[in-house]
Design a protein around this motif. Structure first.
Motif, PDB file in Angstrom:
ATOM      1  N   GLY A 319       4.197  10.378 -12.774  1.00 23.42           N
ATOM      2  CA  GLY A 319       3.079   9.518 -13.144  1.00 23.42           C
ATOM      3  C   GLY A 319       3.049   8.188 -12.446  1.00 23.42           C
ATOM      4  O   GLY A 319       2.077   7.424 -12.594  1.00 23.42           O
ATOM      5  N   LYS A 320       4.080   7.889 -11.650  1.00 24.76           N
ATOM      6  CA  LYS A 320       4.152   6.595 -10.971  1.00 24.76           C
ATOM      7  C   LYS A 320       4.532   6.813  -9.502  1.00 24.76           C
ATOM      8  O   LYS A 320       5.690   6.604  -9.109  1.00 24.76           O
ATOM      9  N   PRO A 321       3.604   7.234  -8.665  1.00 29.81           N
ATOM     10  CA  PRO A 321       3.903   7.425  -7.248  1.00 29.81           C
ATOM     11  C   PRO A 321       4.421   6.138  -6.622  1.00 29.81           C
ATOM     12  O   PRO A 321       3.887   5.048  -6.901  1.00 29.81           O
ATOM     13  N   PRO A 322       5.490   6.197  -5.836  1.00 29.86           N
ATOM     14  CA  PRO A 322       6.095   4.974  -5.281  1.00 29.86           C
ATOM     15  C   PRO A 322       5.126   4.102  -4.490  1.00 29.86           C
ATOM     16  O   PRO A 322       5.255   2.880  -4.494  1.00 29.86           O
ATOM     17  N   SER A 323       4.158   4.707  -3.796  1.00 26.41           N
ATOM     18  CA  SER A 323       3.254   3.886  -2.978  1.00 26.41           C
ATOM     19  C   SER A 323       1.821   4.372  -3.072  1.00 26.41           C
ATOM     20  O   SER A 323       1.187   4.682  -2.053  1.00 26.41           O
TER      21      SER A 323
END
Length: 328
Positions: A319-323
């Motif tokens: 749910g939290k793509p790095p970029s």
């Protein structure tokens, strides 16, 4: 393939061992050969896909995603993403991600090397030598421009621009820059760089390097008028995007002696190169390889895979793509 597993399209051959990480979560359809996908082919590939891993070769906009009702994420392998209509993708609720940071230092290395090659006429001299013209040493042969102690201008002072500025310190260069917004004083001190307006940058630079993103407002930012404002002894290096430069105006300047030399890693119609530039002896041409070291290209693919896995709700960053690229 099980319908319970999300489907992923990988648009180009990358690194098999890294792409294989997708197999843990997804059914993957990978393109085996480098392909210039037509818009209809991209639309067909995306029609049943939940996510896609794509490169700068793949242009995706509203038409290509019109029938892609399941598509939730696109991970672009590259820091630039003008191949994607991000607004159209975001309007459909599709997560878009790119691969910044991991290519900064490698690309800065290359940008500085390309500038050096143009300034010192390295490619021109090699071609001249290989053609059998070297019949003996001559005091006035292949005289280039100084780099040490000269003025480096950087148009676009993001991560890569700052990396180039740091490298300039070892050559005792005076560094000027222009950016959409001025950098914090601490960053300016670290880069030994001074902010100037665009006109001053053009007029004062001995070597101008373009490292700014392409957006429609920047189309042909370096045109005949901008080139005329530069010193006739100056060089221009572009490692950003080809559409920033009016290539016919650049060819005119190079052929007439209005500009000393150029180094280009990107082109407006790539992979097609303007034939007028191919005919110029005083331009160094490379095929969009500024990030092209093996460790960096592997790191780019790894980050793109991480982005895609996380965007689709899996892995340690679910749910939290790095970029991810934030909607504007």
């Amino acid at each position: 393939m099980s319908d319970a597993r999300p489907k992923i399209w990988v648009s180009q051959p990358l690194f098999d061992d890294i792409v294989a990480r997708l197999d843990e979560y997804f059914d993957v359809a990978a393109t085996p050969d480098i392909s210039d996908h037509a818009p209809e082919a991209i639309a067909a590939a995306l029609r049943d896909a939940d996510g896609a891993l794509v490169t700068l070769n793949d242009r995706i906009g509203a038409a290509e995603i019109a029938g892609a009702t399941r598509l939730r994420a696109i991970a672009n392998v590259g820091v630039g993403y003008n191949n994607l209509d991000v607004a159209a993708l975001h309007a459909r609720g599709i997560v878009v991600a790119n691969t910044p940071d991991v290519l900064t230092e490698t690309t800065a290395d290359f940008g500085f090397a390309l500038m050096l090659a143009a300034a010192r006429r390295i490619t021109e001299a090699e071609h001249w030598l290989r053609a059998g013209h070297w019949q003996g040493w001559g005091f006035h042969k292949m005289l280039g421009a100084e780099v040490h102690g000269s003025t480096l201008g950087i148009l676009g002072m993001g991560r890569i621009g700052q990396g180039i500025a740091r490298r300039a310190a070892g050559f005792g260069m005076r560094v000027l820059y222009h950016n959409r917004s001025r950098l914090p004083e601490a960053v300016e001190r670290e880069c030994r760089a001074r902010y100037v307006d665009r006109d001053a940058l053009l007029a004062q630079s001995d070597h101008l390097v373009l490292v700014l993103p392409y957006v429609p407002a920047n189309h042909h930012l370096i045109d005949a008028a901008a080139l005329a404002a530069m010193k006739p002894t100056a060089t221009l290096t572009n490692i950003a995007r080809g559409g920033l430069v009016d290539e016919d105006a650049l060819a005119d300047a190079l052929q007439s002696g209005r500009l000393a030399a150029a180094g280009l890693d990107v082109f407006e119609g790539e992979p097609v190169v303007n034939p007028r530039l191919l005919a110029c002896r005083n331009v160094v041409l490379t095929p969009h390889i500024a990030s092209g070291s093996l460790p960096t290209r592997r790191a780019m693919v790894a980050l793109a895979v991480d982005n895609l896995v996380a965007a689709l709700g899996y892995g340690p960053n679910a749910g939290k793509p790095p970029s991810a690229i934030a909607p504007k």
